[in-house]
Design a protein around this motif. Structure first.
Motif, PDB file in Angstrom:
ATOM      1  N   ALA A   1      46.268  79.362  31.223  1.00 50.24           N
ATOM      2  CA  ALA A   1      45.494  79.961  30.133  1.00 50.24           C
ATOM      3  C   ALA A   1      44.010  79.677  30.307  1.00 50.24           C
ATOM      4  CB  ALA A   1      45.970  79.413  28.792  1.00 50.24           C
ATOM      5  N   ARG A   2      43.212  80.712  30.133  1.00 56.28           N
ATOM      6  CA  ARG A   2      41.765  80.512  30.128  1.00 56.28           C
ATOM      7  C   ARG A   2      41.416  79.566  28.986  1.00 56.28           C
ATOM      8  NH1 ARG A   2      38.842  86.173  31.798  1.00 56.28           N
ATOM      9  NH2 ARG A   2      40.061  86.502  33.687  1.00 56.28           N
ATOM     10  N   LYS A   3      40.471  78.686  29.241  1.00 55.81           N
ATOM     11  CA  LYS A   3      40.068  77.701  28.236  1.00 55.81           C
ATOM     12  C   LYS A   3      39.695  78.376  26.919  1.00 55.81           C
ATOM     13  CE  LYS A   3      37.011  73.700  27.755  1.00 55.81           C
ATOM     14  NZ  LYS A   3      36.000  72.885  28.457  1.00 55.81           N
ATOM     15  N   THR A   4      39.075  79.540  26.993  1.00 58.45           N
ATOM     16  CA  THR A   4      38.651  80.253  25.790  1.00 58.45           C
ATOM     17  C   THR A   4      39.831  80.783  24.973  1.00 58.45           C
ATOM     18  OG1 THR A   4      38.421  82.277  27.087  1.00 58.45           O
ATOM     19  CG2 THR A   4      36.421  80.939  26.764  1.00 58.45           C
ATOM     20  N   ALA A   5      41.030  80.823  25.547  1.00 55.02           N
ATOM     21  CA  ALA A   5      42.203  81.366  24.848  1.00 55.02           C
ATOM     22  C   ALA A   5      43.173  80.283  24.378  1.00 55.02           C
ATOM     23  CB  ALA A   5      42.932  82.351  25.761  1.00 55.02           C
ATOM     24  N   ILE A   6      42.841  79.023  24.597  1.00 53.95           N
ATOM     25  CA  ILE A   6      43.748  77.921  24.254  1.00 53.95           C
ATOM     26  C   ILE A   6      44.195  77.992  22.785  1.00 53.95           C
ATOM     27  CG2 ILE A   6      43.927  75.398  24.026  1.00 53.95           C
ATOM     28  CD1 ILE A   6      43.967  76.322  26.915  1.00 53.95           C
ATOM     29  N   GLY A   7      43.264  78.214  21.877  1.00 53.13           N
ATOM     30  CA  GLY A   7      43.597  78.256  20.452  1.00 53.13           C
ATOM     31  C   GLY A   7      44.610  79.338  20.116  1.00 53.13           C
ATOM     32  N   PHE A   8      44.474  80.501  20.730  1.00 58.64           N
ATOM     33  CA  PHE A   8      45.417  81.601  20.522  1.00 58.64           C
ATOM     34  C   PHE A   8      46.829  81.165  20.893  1.00 58.64           C
ATOM     35  CE2 PHE A   8      47.703  85.104  22.668  1.00 58.64           C
ATOM     36  CZ  PHE A   8      47.922  85.940  21.577  1.00 58.64           C
TER      37      PHE A   8
ATOM     38  N   GLY B   1      48.490  68.662  31.382  1.00 61.86           N
ATOM     39  CA  GLY B   1      47.614  68.273  32.480  1.00 61.86           C
ATOM     40  C   GLY B   1      46.147  68.513  32.196  1.00 61.86           C
ATOM     41  N   LEU B   2      45.375  68.436  33.251  1.00 63.20           N
ATOM     42  CA  LEU B   2      43.923  68.500  33.163  1.00 63.20           C
ATOM     43  C   LEU B   2      43.408  69.923  33.367  1.00 63.20           C
ATOM     44  CD1 LEU B   2      43.121  65.334  35.310  1.00 63.20           C
ATOM     45  CD2 LEU B   2      43.202  65.505  32.797  1.00 63.20           C
ATOM     46  N   GLU B   3      42.207  70.145  32.893  1.00 63.62           N
ATOM     47  CA  GLU B   3      41.526  71.419  33.119  1.00 63.62           C
ATOM     48  C   GLU B   3      41.343  71.643  34.610  1.00 63.62           C
ATOM     49  OE1 GLU B   3      36.986  72.781  32.437  1.00 63.62           O
ATOM     50  OE2 GLU B   3      38.005  72.087  30.607  1.00 63.62           O
ATOM     51  N   PHE B   4      41.452  72.904  35.042  1.00 63.56           N
ATOM     52  CA  PHE B   4      41.206  73.252  36.444  1.00 63.56           C
ATOM     53  C   PHE B   4      40.495  74.602  36.477  1.00 63.56           C
ATOM     54  CE2 PHE B   4      45.261  75.014  35.248  1.00 63.56           C
ATOM     55  CZ  PHE B   4      45.319  76.256  35.863  1.00 63.56           C
ATOM     56  N   VAL B   5      39.922  74.927  37.617  1.00 65.20           N
ATOM     57  CA  VAL B   5      39.200  76.186  37.771  1.00 65.20           C
ATOM     58  C   VAL B   5      40.056  77.157  38.576  1.00 65.20           C
ATOM     59  CG1 VAL B   5      37.149  77.313  38.738  1.00 65.20           C
ATOM     60  CG2 VAL B   5      36.945  75.102  37.566  1.00 65.20           C
ATOM     61  N   GLU B   6      40.209  78.361  38.032  1.00 66.13           N
ATOM     62  CA  GLU B   6      40.934  79.434  38.712  1.00 66.13           C
ATOM     63  C   GLU B   6      40.145  80.709  38.468  1.00 66.13           C
ATOM     64  OE1 GLU B   6      45.524  79.954  38.998  1.00 66.13           O
ATOM     65  OE2 GLU B   6      44.898  80.904  37.136  1.00 66.13           O
ATOM     66  N   VAL B   7      40.053  81.569  39.426  1.00 61.10           N
ATOM     67  CA  VAL B   7      39.224  82.777  39.378  1.00 61.10           C
ATOM     68  C   VAL B   7      37.858  82.488  38.753  1.00 61.10           C
ATOM     69  CG1 VAL B   7      41.106  84.470  39.519  1.00 61.10           C
ATOM     70  CG2 VAL B   7      40.324  83.715  37.262  1.00 61.10           C
TER      71      VAL B   7
ATOM     72  N   ILE C   1      36.781  80.333  36.571  1.00 59.03           N
ATOM     73  CA  ILE C   1      36.612  79.873  35.188  1.00 59.03           C
ATOM     74  C   ILE C   1      37.638  78.795  34.818  1.00 59.03           C
ATOM     75  CG2 ILE C   1      35.478  81.953  34.305  1.00 59.03           C
ATOM     76  CD1 ILE C   1      38.168  82.907  33.331  1.00 59.03           C
ATOM     77  N   PRO C   2      37.329  77.962  33.805  1.00 60.38           N
ATOM     78  CA  PRO C   2      38.224  76.875  33.404  1.00 60.38           C
ATOM     79  C   PRO C   2      39.539  77.381  32.800  1.00 60.38           C
ATOM     80  CG  PRO C   2      36.030  76.585  32.434  1.00 60.38           C
ATOM     81  CD  PRO C   2      36.074  77.943  33.045  1.00 60.38           C
ATOM     82  N   HIS C   3      40.626  76.732  33.213  1.00 59.19           N
ATOM     83  CA  HIS C   3      41.977  77.047  32.736  1.00 59.19           C
ATOM     84  C   HIS C   3      42.723  75.750  32.420  1.00 59.19           C
ATOM     85  CE1 HIS C   3      41.336  80.958  34.644  1.00 59.19           C
ATOM     86  NE2 HIS C   3      42.465  81.387  34.110  1.00 59.19           N
ATOM     87  N   PHE C   4      43.817  75.897  31.674  1.00 59.00           N
ATOM     88  CA  PHE C   4      44.790  74.833  31.466  1.00 59.00           C
ATOM     89  C   PHE C   4      46.180  75.421  31.677  1.00 59.00           C
ATOM     90  CE2 PHE C   4      41.282  73.056  29.086  1.00 59.00           C
ATOM     91  CZ  PHE C   4      41.422  71.683  29.268  1.00 59.00           C
ATOM     92  N   VAL C   5      47.082  74.602  32.217  1.00 60.82           N
ATOM     93  CA  VAL C   5      48.484  74.992  32.220  1.00 60.82           C
ATOM     94  C   VAL C   5      48.968  74.792  30.785  1.00 60.82           C
ATOM     95  CG1 VAL C   5      50.814  74.395  33.002  1.00 60.82           C
ATOM     96  CG2 VAL C   5      48.915  74.407  34.638  1.00 60.82           C
ATOM     97  N   MET C   6      49.655  75.792  30.265  1.00 62.71           N
ATOM     98  CA  MET C   6      50.253  75.664  28.924  1.00 62.71           C
ATOM     99  C   MET C   6      51.733  75.978  29.051  1.00 62.71           C
ATOM    100  SD  MET C   6      47.360  77.033  26.311  1.00 62.71           S
ATOM    101  CE  MET C   6      47.957  75.995  24.970  1.00 62.71           C
ATOM    102  N   GLU C   7      52.506  75.407  28.117  1.00 64.86           N
ATOM    103  CA  GLU C   7      53.961  75.497  28.225  1.00 64.86           C
ATOM    104  C   GLU C   7      54.587  75.599  26.846  1.00 64.86           C
ATOM    105  OE1 GLU C   7      56.273  72.654  30.851  1.00 64.86           O
ATOM    106  OE2 GLU C   7      56.668  71.802  28.864  1.00 64.86           O
ATOM    107  N   LYS C   8      55.702  76.305  26.796  1.00 67.17           N
ATOM    108  CA  LYS C   8      56.507  76.373  25.573  1.00 67.17           C
ATOM    109  C   LYS C   8      57.984  76.392  25.973  1.00 67.17           C
ATOM    110  CE  LYS C   8      57.191  79.128  21.374  1.00 67.17           C
ATOM    111  NZ  LYS C   8      56.689  80.319  20.631  1.00 67.17           N
ATOM    112  N   ILE C   9      58.763  75.558  25.302  1.00 67.78           N
ATOM    113  CA  ILE C   9      60.210  75.587  25.495  1.00 67.78           C
ATOM    114  C   ILE C   9      60.742  76.722  24.629  1.00 67.78           C
ATOM    115  CG2 ILE C   9      62.370  74.276  25.313  1.00 67.78           C
ATOM    116  CD1 ILE C   9      60.246  73.153  27.346  1.00 67.78           C
TER     117      ILE C   9
END
Length: 142
Positions: A108-115, A125-131, A133-141
């Motif tokens: 997920a783009r950092k700007t979309a985390i709240g959504f 995990g930690l923030e990383f850069v992809e394409v 821009i900053p991203h985070f791995v997000m997960e849902k069971i």
């Protein structure tokens, strides 16, 4: 609004690629390459339509037998906040669940985390850069 799974290579798919390119790639100075789009043949391609006009899209890519990854979520700026992204997410989760997946992940783009957090996703995990821009791995069971 109609939510549906679309077939690779169709006119609907071409609309999907244009939307993703306009929303996700062009602003970063990037574009899709032919091989990247060809690999999407095995993905589950989803979009929201009103009549023949695409309102938003996303796709699911198999990670393993229990996990699927959401990618390329896009809703035009002028349509954001109207429930299209939320409806697509619920649709994608239901499809994944029906196919037997237990976990949905995304970059997920950092700007979309709240959504995504409002929909029950947690950053992992930690923030990383992809394409670029900053991203985070997000997960849902599921």
């Amino acid at each position: 609004m109609a939510l549906k799974i679309i077939d690779h290579g169709t006119l609907e798919y071409q609309q999907m690629v244009r939307l993703r390119n306009d929303m996700l790639r062009k602003p970063l100075g990037l574009q899709f390459d032919k091989d990247e789009l060809e690999r999407e043949k095995d993905d589950i391609l989803m979009a929201a339509f009103e009549d023949d006009r695409i309102l938003g899209c996303c796709l699911l890519t198999k990670v393993d037998e229990k996990t699927v990854r959401l990618r390329q979520m896009a809703v035009p700026n002028n349509l954001q906040g109207k429930g299209i992204g939320r409806a697509l997410m619920i649709f994608a989760e239901n499809i994944a669940r029906d196919m037997g997946y237990k976990t949905l992940i995304m970059h997920a783009r950092k700007t979309a985390i709240g959504f995504y957090e409002k929909l029950g996703y947690s950053p992992k995990g930690l923030e990383f850069v992809e394409v670029t821009i900053p991203h985070f791995v997000m997960e849902k069971i599921l």
